[in-house]
Design a protein around this motif. Structure first.
Motif, PDB file in Angstrom:
ATOM      1  N   UNK A  36      15.111  -8.784  14.999  1.00  0.00           N
ATOM      2  CA  UNK A  36      14.961  -8.292  16.370  1.00  0.00           C
ATOM      3  C   UNK A  36      13.929  -7.168  16.439  1.00  0.00           C
ATOM      4  N   UNK A  37      13.990  -6.238  15.484  1.00  0.00           N
ATOM      5  CA  UNK A  37      13.125  -5.066  15.510  1.00  0.00           C
ATOM      6  C   UNK A  37      11.667  -5.389  15.189  1.00  0.00           C
ATOM      7  N   UNK A  38      11.440  -6.302  14.233  1.00  0.00           N
ATOM      8  CA  UNK A  38      10.073  -6.547  13.769  1.00  0.00           C
ATOM      9  C   UNK A  38       9.491  -7.884  14.204  1.00  0.00           C
ATOM     10  N   UNK A  39      10.343  -8.826  14.588  1.00  0.00           N
ATOM     11  CA  UNK A  39       9.848 -10.162  14.909  1.00  0.00           C
ATOM     12  C   UNK A  39       9.506 -10.958  13.671  1.00  0.00           C
ATOM     13  N   UNK A  40      10.116 -10.598  12.534  1.00  0.00           N
ATOM     14  CA  UNK A  40       9.880 -11.312  11.269  1.00  0.00           C
ATOM     15  C   UNK A  40      11.171 -11.999  10.863  1.00  0.00           C
ATOM     16  N   UNK A  41      11.109 -13.325  10.712  1.00  0.00           N
ATOM     17  CA  UNK A  41      12.257 -14.103  10.260  1.00  0.00           C
ATOM     18  C   UNK A  41      11.953 -14.600   8.853  1.00  0.00           C
ATOM     19  N   UNK A  52       0.805  -1.217   0.000  1.00  0.00           N
ATOM     20  CA  UNK A  52       0.000   0.000   0.000  1.00  0.00           C
ATOM     21  C   UNK A  52       0.838   1.266   0.000  1.00  0.00           C
ATOM     22  N   UNK A  53       2.084   1.178  -0.442  1.00  0.00           N
ATOM     23  CA  UNK A  53       2.953   2.348  -0.524  1.00  0.00           C
ATOM     24  C   UNK A  53       3.474   2.826   0.826  1.00  0.00           C
ATOM     25  N   UNK A  54       3.367   2.016   1.845  1.00  0.00           N
ATOM     26  CA  UNK A  54       3.773   2.410   3.198  1.00  0.00           C
ATOM     27  C   UNK A  54       5.230   2.024   3.465  1.00  0.00           C
ATOM     28  N   UNK A  55       6.136   3.026   3.379  1.00  0.00           N
ATOM     29  CA  UNK A  55       7.552   2.780   3.664  1.00  0.00           C
ATOM     30  C   UNK A  55       7.763   2.352   5.112  1.00  0.00           C
ATOM     31  N   UNK A  56       6.891   2.747   5.987  1.00  0.00           N
ATOM     32  CA  UNK A  56       7.027   2.431   7.407  1.00  0.00           C
ATOM     33  C   UNK A  56       6.527   1.055   7.793  1.00  0.00           C
ATOM     34  N   UNK A  57       5.916   0.325   6.854  1.00  0.00           N
ATOM     35  CA  UNK A  57       5.400  -1.014   7.158  1.00  0.00           C
ATOM     36  C   UNK A  57       6.569  -1.943   7.455  1.00  0.00           C
ATOM     37  N   UNK A  58       6.539  -2.558   8.614  1.00  0.00           N
ATOM     38  CA  UNK A  58       7.652  -3.410   9.003  1.00  0.00           C
ATOM     39  C   UNK A  58       7.764  -4.643   8.126  1.00  0.00           C
ATOM     40  N   UNK A  59       6.658  -5.085   7.564  1.00  0.00           N
ATOM     41  CA  UNK A  59       6.709  -6.173   6.596  1.00  0.00           C
ATOM     42  C   UNK A  59       7.496  -5.764   5.362  1.00  0.00           C
ATOM     43  N   UNK A  60       7.383  -4.505   4.967  1.00  0.00           N
ATOM     44  CA  UNK A  60       8.151  -3.995   3.826  1.00  0.00           C
ATOM     45  C   UNK A  60       9.641  -4.005   4.143  1.00  0.00           C
ATOM     46  N   UNK A  61      10.008  -3.638   5.367  1.00  0.00           N
ATOM     47  CA  UNK A  61      11.429  -3.652   5.754  1.00  0.00           C
ATOM     48  C   UNK A  61      11.992  -5.057   5.600  1.00  0.00           C
TER      49      UNK A  61
END
Length: 179
Positions: A58-63, A13-22
């Motif tokens: 560590x920051x997002x909890x996404x592996x 959705x164009x969200x640079x702040x989305x942690x999934x995007x990171x």
């Protein structure tokens, strides 16, 4: 790499702040570095990837290791507690949510699920083992899927029960006029 990142941003959705995007940016970088030649140049990029991977984990909890294969349009809705095996394979337009684990059924059997296109995985679901998830499948929240799921089905429960998906028409969903 940049075309994939642009598509990932659009899917988020164009969200640079989305942690999934990171997590997806680091994943794409990790995949891209495999093609860098010569090997002496790839080694420092691998170190950078490993540091970024751990930072995002560590920051997002996404592996989300770069060894997994992810198709276009992959979306990570809601971050936290997401673990994906490097053996997993995802088709196009898949969506996962927080608390999802996609991994091995047994540690001595290094194979993970293979997902088709348009798979939607609910929060807290666990999909484990050498199984195949078909196209247009919905996996319910907190489901534990240990068996194959054919195309156009729904998997719900612990252990998951597979049911055919029924498509509701707008009138059946309450959107039509009553006569």
């Amino acid at each position: 790499m940049f075309a994939n990142i642009k598509q990932d941003l659009r899917a988020q959705g164009g969200d640079f702040g989305a942690q999934g995007f990171w997590a997806l940016v680091v994943y794409r970088f990790g995949r891209w570095r495999y093609g860098v030649r010569p090997a002496w140049l790839r080694k420092p990029l691998s170190l950078i990837y490993k540091v970024l991977f751990k930072f995002v984990q560590i920051l997002t909890g996404i592996e989300l290791p770069c060894e997994a294969v992810i198709g276009p349009g992959f979306v990570i809705d809601h971050f936290g507690g997401i673990v994906i095996s490097g053996y997993a394979r995802f088709g196009a337009n898949c969506r996962i949510r927080n608390g999802v684990v996609v991994g091995l059924g047994r540690v001595d059997e290094p194979t993970a699920p293979v997902f088709g296109d348009n798979v939607d995985i609910g929060a807290g679901a666990k999909v484990l083992g050498p199984i195949r998830i078909g196209n247009n499948v919905v996996i319910g929240a907190n489901a534990v899927v240990l068996c194959d799921v054919p195309d156009d089905c729904l998997a719900v429960g612990v252990p998951a029960v597979v049911k055919p998906r029924t498509r509701r028409t707008p009138a059946a969903a309450g959107g039509g006029d009553a006569a």
